[in-house]
Design a protein around this motif. Structure first.
Motif, PDB file in Angstrom:
ATOM      1  N   VAL A  79      30.252  42.103  48.420  1.00 12.00           N
ATOM      2  CA  VAL A  79      30.585  42.460  47.029  1.00 12.00           C
ATOM      3  C   VAL A  79      32.019  43.018  46.989  1.00 12.00           C
ATOM      4  O   VAL A  79      32.342  43.972  47.700  1.00 12.00           O
ATOM      5  N   THR A  80      32.865  42.418  46.179  1.00  8.52           N
ATOM      6  CA  THR A  80      34.247  42.920  46.005  1.00  8.52           C
ATOM      7  C   THR A  80      34.203  44.145  45.087  1.00  8.52           C
ATOM      8  O   THR A  80      33.559  44.102  44.033  1.00  8.52           O
ATOM      9  N   ILE A 107      32.239  44.265  41.555  1.00  9.63           N
ATOM     10  CA  ILE A 107      32.061  45.354  40.583  1.00  9.63           C
ATOM     11  C   ILE A 107      33.430  45.997  40.360  1.00  9.63           C
ATOM     12  O   ILE A 107      34.167  46.242  41.314  1.00  9.63           O
ATOM     13  N   ILE A 108      33.758  46.200  39.094  1.00 12.06           N
ATOM     14  CA  ILE A 108      35.029  46.825  38.726  1.00 12.06           C
ATOM     15  C   ILE A 108      34.654  48.105  37.992  1.00 12.06           C
ATOM     16  O   ILE A 108      33.934  48.058  36.995  1.00 12.06           O
ATOM     17  N   PHE A 134      31.767  50.245  33.977  1.00  9.88           N
ATOM     18  CA  PHE A 134      31.921  49.241  35.029  1.00  9.88           C
ATOM     19  C   PHE A 134      31.432  47.872  34.594  1.00  9.88           C
ATOM     20  O   PHE A 134      30.627  47.751  33.666  1.00  9.88           O
ATOM     21  N   SER A 135      31.967  46.855  35.292  1.00 11.51           N
ATOM     22  CA  SER A 135      31.559  45.482  35.014  1.00 11.51           C
ATOM     23  C   SER A 135      31.156  44.820  36.322  1.00 11.51           C
ATOM     24  O   SER A 135      31.831  44.981  37.343  1.00 11.51           O
ATOM     25  N   ILE A 136      30.057  44.092  36.236  1.00  8.53           N
ATOM     26  CA  ILE A 136      29.549  43.395  37.417  1.00  8.53           C
ATOM     27  C   ILE A 136      29.779  41.904  37.192  1.00  8.53           C
ATOM     28  O   ILE A 136      29.526  41.394  36.096  1.00  8.53           O
ATOM     29  N   ILE A 137      30.277  41.226  38.228  1.00 10.05           N
ATOM     30  CA  ILE A 137      30.472  39.775  38.120  1.00 10.05           C
ATOM     31  C   ILE A 137      29.450  39.080  38.995  1.00 10.05           C
ATOM     32  O   ILE A 137      29.224  39.483  40.141  1.00 10.05           O
TER      33      ILE A 137
END
Ligand code: BTN
Length: 321
Positions: A79-80, A107-108, A134-137
């Motif tokens: 996971v980045t 995850i950002i 946060f945002s999960i891709i």
């Protein structure tokens, strides 16, 4: 963990006592100067640490730092993880990554958003350090068919993570708002990015905003919005645990077990509601959640209709006093 994270973790274990620089240096096998530098970095990151001569360091209340290392440890190598002190919107950053060809899981996380976005073109209030944004891709191979369930899965994931890390029991208001008592403490915005050249799905972005200790909301939302009311939450843990739960559920969306949890924790089932469809307001009663995450509503004429998001809003009727 780097020294900064280790010192933060040690200070947060001893919230009511000072720890000397010498003790920390000995404990971690480093020089006192390295401890001093790490503490200064923590302060720059926004940690509320007081230093008193001959006593040492004391971590005061606050939501701490967002630690990239900690999130990486929980989520593993595939996971980045990206962390920002301040950003326009983590969903926008995730979409930029996908447009530049990113593939895989990411995850950002941000400490603050200046243009946080909500559903239906609304803004999402994202003040510094009192929430986690946060945002999960994910980049599924298949089509968009599971997108509605992805949003449902995100609600369950955030609900589980909040309960596990803060002990707060939150409810889910269809389709994907989390409520504590009668107020919204978390919103979720799912967006798809498609490749314009071939029309295929490049990836899905699931943005989660959780108000943790925010106590001052703008006038237009202060009646409906609240926070978890936790002042020393570990925001790295909340974000990482939400992503972990989300990846677990979406790895196999054919297993619909999580929908039972969604139903059990529904804020609307069994309640009289009104909903707006095609610009018109209708009365009804929320009677179920179907296997696609749709809300089954009993209309006034006794027939059922299923709501599937989009331009539909659901509001629990206010009781008149
Ligand atoms: C809503 O309640 O309407 C959805 C709110 C979603 C907010 C989150 S915060 C992280 C991510 N980045 C954004 O700009 N929005 C989502």
């Amino acid at each position: 963990m780097d020294l900064k994270d280790k010192i933060y973790s040690e200070l947060s274990k001893h919230r009511n006592e000072y720890i000397s620089g010498q003790t920390l240096a000995k404990f971690f096998g480093v020089s006192r100067n390295s401890v001093w530098k790490a503490v200064n970095e923590l302060k720059k990151d926004g940690c509320n640490i007081t230093s008193v001569t001959n006593k040492g360091y004391l971590l005061l209340s606050g939501n701490g730092i967002i630690s990239k290392t900690k999130i990486e440890e929980i989520l593993g190598n595939d996971v980045t993880v990206k962390i920002f002190d301040v950003i326009d919107s983590t969903n926008s950053e995730a979409k930029r990554m996908l447009s530049c060809g990113f593939s895989g899981k990411a995850i950002i996380v941000a400490d603050e958003q200046i243009s946080g976005r909500g559903r239906l073109g609304r803004t999402f209030y994202s003040p510094k350090s009192t929430g986690v944004y946060f945002s999960i891709i994910i980049t599924p191979d298949s089509s968009l068919s599971g997108a509605a369930l992805v949003t449902t899965a995100a609600s369950v994931a955030a609900m589980r993570a909040i309960e596990k890390t803060t002990g707060k029991r939150v409810m889910i208001k269809w389709v994907n708002d989390l409520y504590l008592g009668e107020k919204k403490i978390c919103g979720i915005l799912t967006e798809a990015v498609t490749d314009l050249e071939n029309g295929k799905l490049s990836g899905l972005v699931v943005g989660v905003g959780i108000n943790i200790s925010t106590d001052d909301f703008p006038e237009d939302i202060k009646e409906r919005a609240a926070s978890l009311g936790v002042i020393d939450a570990d925001r790295s843990l909340i974000a990482a645990e939400t992503a972990k739960e989300f990846f677990d559920i979406t790895n196999d969306l054919s297993n619909r077990e999580f929908l039972n949890e969604y139903r059990e924790r529904s804020y609307v089932l069994g309640k009289d509601i009104y909903y707006i469809k095609n610009g018109e307001k209708h009365d009804g009663k929320a009677v179920g959640i179907d296997d696609g995450g749709g809300l089954i509503v009993e209309k006034e004429n006794g027939e059922n209709t299923i709501l599937r998001g989009g331009e539909i809003t659901v509001r629990v009727k206010q009781k008149s006093i």
